[in-house]
Design a protein around this motif. Structure first.
Motif, PDB file in Angstrom:
ATOM      1  N   ASP A 258      11.293   4.036 -18.167  1.00  0.00           N
ATOM      2  CA  ASP A 258      12.215   4.699 -17.237  1.00  0.00           C
ATOM      3  C   ASP A 258      12.487   3.874 -15.981  1.00  0.00           C
ATOM      4  N   PHE A 259      11.663   2.856 -15.728  1.00  0.00           N
ATOM      5  CA  PHE A 259      11.766   2.093 -14.480  1.00  0.00           C
ATOM      6  C   PHE A 259      13.181   1.586 -14.234  1.00  0.00           C
ATOM      7  N   VAL A 260      13.771   0.909 -15.201  1.00  0.00           N
ATOM      8  CA  VAL A 260      15.101   0.333 -15.027  1.00  0.00           C
ATOM      9  C   VAL A 260      16.149   1.418 -14.789  1.00  0.00           C
ATOM     10  N   HIS A 261      16.007   2.568 -15.440  1.00  0.00           N
ATOM     11  CA  HIS A 261      16.962   3.665 -15.268  1.00  0.00           C
ATOM     12  C   HIS A 261      16.826   4.303 -13.884  1.00  0.00           C
ATOM     13  N   ILE A 262      15.584   4.415 -13.407  1.00  0.00           N
ATOM     14  CA  ILE A 262      15.349   4.973 -12.069  1.00  0.00           C
ATOM     15  C   ILE A 262      15.926   4.041 -11.008  1.00  0.00           C
ATOM     16  N   CYS A 263      15.701   2.747 -11.157  1.00  0.00           N
ATOM     17  CA  CYS A 263      16.257   1.785 -10.195  1.00  0.00           C
ATOM     18  C   CYS A 263      17.779   1.840 -10.184  1.00  0.00           C
TER      19      CYS A 263
ATOM     20  N   GLY B 175      24.120   0.579  -3.895  1.00  0.00           N
ATOM     21  CA  GLY B 175      23.665  -0.784  -4.117  1.00  0.00           C
ATOM     22  C   GLY B 175      22.418  -1.198  -3.368  1.00  0.00           C
ATOM     23  N   ALA B 176      21.947  -0.401  -2.423  1.00  0.00           N
ATOM     24  CA  ALA B 176      20.724  -0.756  -1.700  1.00  0.00           C
ATOM     25  C   ALA B 176      19.547  -0.690  -2.670  1.00  0.00           C
ATOM     26  N   SER B 177      18.874  -1.804  -2.855  1.00  0.00           N
ATOM     27  CA  SER B 177      17.808  -1.858  -3.844  1.00  0.00           C
ATOM     28  C   SER B 177      16.452  -1.527  -3.233  1.00  0.00           C
ATOM     29  N   ARG B 178      15.765  -0.591  -3.870  1.00  0.00           N
ATOM     30  CA  ARG B 178      14.377  -0.268  -3.504  1.00  0.00           C
ATOM     31  C   ARG B 178      13.485  -0.522  -4.720  1.00  0.00           C
TER      32      ARG B 178
ATOM     33  N   GLY C 215       8.726   0.149  -7.977  1.00  0.00           N
ATOM     34  CA  GLY C 215       7.700  -0.498  -8.788  1.00  0.00           C
ATOM     35  C   GLY C 215       6.304  -0.184  -8.303  1.00  0.00           C
ATOM     36  N   GLU C 216       6.099  -0.198  -6.987  1.00  0.00           N
ATOM     37  CA  GLU C 216       4.789   0.151  -6.423  1.00  0.00           C
ATOM     38  C   GLU C 216       4.453   1.615  -6.705  1.00  0.00           C
TER      39      GLU C 216
END
Length: 152
Positions: free
Chosen positions: A11-16, A25-28, A33-34
């Protein structure tokens, strides 16, 4: 069909992507990941796709804290935020849970009010001119203060 469940590594990529969509577009990615590495993350799936998520941990003065709640704009007002907040509450190991939002975020304030959170304070100067409101919800009964029986 909507399912609320613990996020998986897939799910990580979908959540990002969802976070970047909502925040233009602001990336967290690092923060997310943490969160995956150190704390619980729950997702709301609608027909199999991640449409919302919540990140929570014990980062707030060693208290349980909802750090981030995101629902895709096309899926708001359908109960996903409520379900995600309730999932965080169920995972909470303490007697209370905290969250926060900007004073300008009226939908989150209304959600907190509906779910039984109460204002606990605020922090100035995080976002210029937009104080961060702190909320708490007591999940277990607060013990009564000892009473003086007058028998001394």
């Amino acid at each position: 069909m909507t399912i609320i469940e613990r996020a998986s590594s897939q799910d990580f990529v979908h959540i990002c992507a969802l976070d970047e969509t909502v925040h233009q577009g602001a990336s967290r990615r690092r923060f997310i990941g943490e969160a995956f590495a150190h704390g619980p993350v729950a997702v709301a799936r609608v027909d199999g796709a991640v449409r919302g998520f919540v990140i929570f941990d014990e980062s707030f003065f060693d208290q349980f804290f909802v750090r981030l709640l995101i629902v895709h704009p096309d899926f708001r007002r359908r109960g996903l935020a409520t379900a995600l907040m309730r999932a965080a509450e169920l995972d909470c190991q303490g007697a209370k849970i905290f969250t926060s939002t900007n004073q300008s975020n009226l939908p989150m304030q209304r959600l907190c009010d509906r779910l039984g959170f109460v204002k606990s304070g605020y922090v100035e100067n995080l976002d210029e001119g937009d104080p961060e409101l702190i909320y708490v919800k007591f999940l277990a009964p607060v013990p009564d203060a000892p009473h003086d029986s007058g028998d001394d």
